[in-house]
Enzyme design. Structure first.
Site, PDB file in Angstrom:
ATOM      1  N   CYS A 113       0.810  -1.222   0.000  1.00  0.00           N
ATOM      2  CA  CYS A 113       0.000   0.000   0.000  1.00  0.00           C
ATOM      3  C   CYS A 113       0.846   1.276   0.000  1.00  0.00           C
ATOM      4  O   CYS A 113       0.310   2.362  -0.175  1.00  0.00           O
ATOM      5  CB  CYS A 113      -0.942  -0.001   1.191  1.00  0.00           C
ATOM      6  SG  CYS A 113      -1.887  -1.513   1.254  1.00  0.00           S
ATOM      7  N   HIS A 230      -3.077   6.871   2.739  1.00  0.00           N
ATOM      8  CA  HIS A 230      -3.580   5.594   2.221  1.00  0.00           C
ATOM      9  C   HIS A 230      -4.978   5.354   2.794  1.00  0.00           C
ATOM     10  O   HIS A 230      -5.202   5.466   3.997  1.00  0.00           O
ATOM     11  CB  HIS A 230      -2.629   4.469   2.617  1.00  0.00           C
ATOM     12  CG  HIS A 230      -3.164   3.115   2.311  1.00  0.00           C
ATOM     13  ND1 HIS A 230      -3.748   2.802   1.098  1.00  0.00           N
ATOM     14  CD2 HIS A 230      -3.223   1.976   3.060  1.00  0.00           C
ATOM     15  CE1 HIS A 230      -4.143   1.549   1.128  1.00  0.00           C
ATOM     16  NE2 HIS A 230      -3.846   1.021   2.302  1.00  0.00           N
ATOM     17  N   ASN A 260     -10.266  -0.153   0.371  1.00  0.00           N
ATOM     18  CA  ASN A 260      -8.805  -0.115   0.321  1.00  0.00           C
ATOM     19  C   ASN A 260      -8.338  -0.641  -1.034  1.00  0.00           C
ATOM     20  O   ASN A 260      -8.527  -1.820  -1.332  1.00  0.00           O
ATOM     21  CB  ASN A 260      -8.264  -0.982   1.466  1.00  0.00           C
ATOM     22  CG  ASN A 260      -6.752  -1.057   1.495  1.00  0.00           C
ATOM     23  OD1 ASN A 260      -6.072  -0.680   0.553  1.00  0.00           O
ATOM     24  ND2 ASN A 260      -6.219  -1.576   2.592  1.00  0.00           N
TER      25      ASN A 260
END
Ligand code: ACO
Length: 304
Positions: A113, A230, A260
């Protein structure tokens, strides 16, 4: 570092929390209260490469209004952990599909990520004055999702974001930190995650990297106009905002719509923020990522 164009793309299919509750024992109430996520997009015909290509075309189109042509691209980096094939790299196929010059570097990068942050830092390091890079984050995390694991499958979605960047003399600072640890998060066939361990890692790491990058850029925290972190979980961002003593409104969030999307989440959010007119010349923006590795990284830049 100057970002001269942004773009993004998500699959057509929208997956709601109500639909998730037909797959695993969950509820809209649980997912929203624990994560902030309401919908995510699921690839059906789309792939990491097709999403990346669509996002990149939009970024290149935006860059063309600043006079940057495809022939000016000297580097392509695609951050991803979910490419359909290990080889050829997505970046190489994109170089061909987008009609970019042949004699340039094109490669993929995996820092989970934090991938897009690592890719921007890599681009900044490799570019010479006057050169431009296409930097992309693209994921189809649904190909790595265990749809029998309710604690993880509700979190992830698919999408891509892209930017065209060039080095500049304006302030740009970055920090990263890495801790080799595969216990909290690892991907073999599927994403396997200890959600609490990731949470415990994410909040202090985010806070520390945002503080450090602002110190490196010699600006006060409250001088930052927009923070794009993020997009993993609203509770992580809320906790970080609280610890930093910053109003939540400074933190751009679109995870309610996309979940996500790993390496795609920051460029996808950045593109939405740009298109919503939230960044003007002189705005100070912090981009901050964290994820598997464990990895983390933050960038502070002045928008131009
Ligand atoms: N629906 C309903 N109940 C659920 C679900 C679900 N989808 N998932 C778990 N539960 C249950 C658990 O079984 C548990 O039940 P029990 O008390 O009867 O045992 C209860 O809910 C609490 O579970 P916890 O895991 O303690 O829930 P928590 O509040 O920690 O939330 C979550 C879990 C959302 C995963 C949280 O830990 C989190 O967000 N962690 C960070 C994850 C993250 O950000 N990952 C991505 C970063 S890395 C990357 O991007 C690849």
């Amino acid at each position: 570092m100057k970002i001269v164009g942004t773009g993004s793309s998500v699959p057509v299919k929208i997956m709601t929390n109500a639909e998730m509750s037909t797959i695993v024992d969950t509820s809209d109430e649980w997912i929203v209260s624990r994560t902030g996520i309401r919908t995510r997009h699921y690839a059906q015909d789309e792939t990491v490469i097709s999403l990346a290509g669509a996002a990149a075309r939009r970024a290149l189109e935006a860059a063309s209004t600043a006079g940057i042509d495809r022939s000016d691209i000297a580097l392509v980096i695609c951050a991803t952990l979910s490419a359909e094939r290990r080889c050829p790299a997505c970046a190489c196929l994109l170089q061909r599909d987008l009609g970019l010059p042949e004699n340039i570097l094109a490669f993929d990068l995996n820092a989970a990520c934090s991938g897009f942050i690592y890719a921007l830092i890599t681009a900044e390091s490799l570019l010479r004055p006057g050169q431009h890079a296409l930097v992309i984050g693209s994921e189809t995390l649904t190909t790595l999702t265990d749809f029998t694991d309710r604690s993880s499958c509700v979190l992830f979605g698919d999408g891509a974001g892209a930017v065209v960047v060039t080095p500049s003399d304006e302030p740009f600072s970055w920090v990263t930190s890495v801790t080799g640890d595969d216990a909290p998060l690892a991907v073999e066939k599927y994403i396997k995650m200890d959600g609490n361990a990731v949470f415990q890692f994410a909040v202090p790491t985010l806070v520390r990297s945002i503080r450090e990058v602002c110190a490196k850029a010699a600006i006060e925290l409250d001088q930052v106009d927009l923070l794009i972190c993020h997009q993993a979980n609203e509770r992580i961002i809320r906790s970080a905002a609280k610890r930093l003593g910053l109003p939540l409104e400074r933190f751009f969030m679109n995870l309610a719509n996309y979940g996500n999307t790993s390496a795609a989440s920051i460029p996808l959010a950045l593109d939405e923020a740009v298109r919503a007119g939230m960044l003007q010349k002189g705005s100070r923006v912090v981009l901050a990522g964290f994820g598997g590795g464990l990895t983390s990284g933050a960038i502070c830049m002045e928008w131009q």
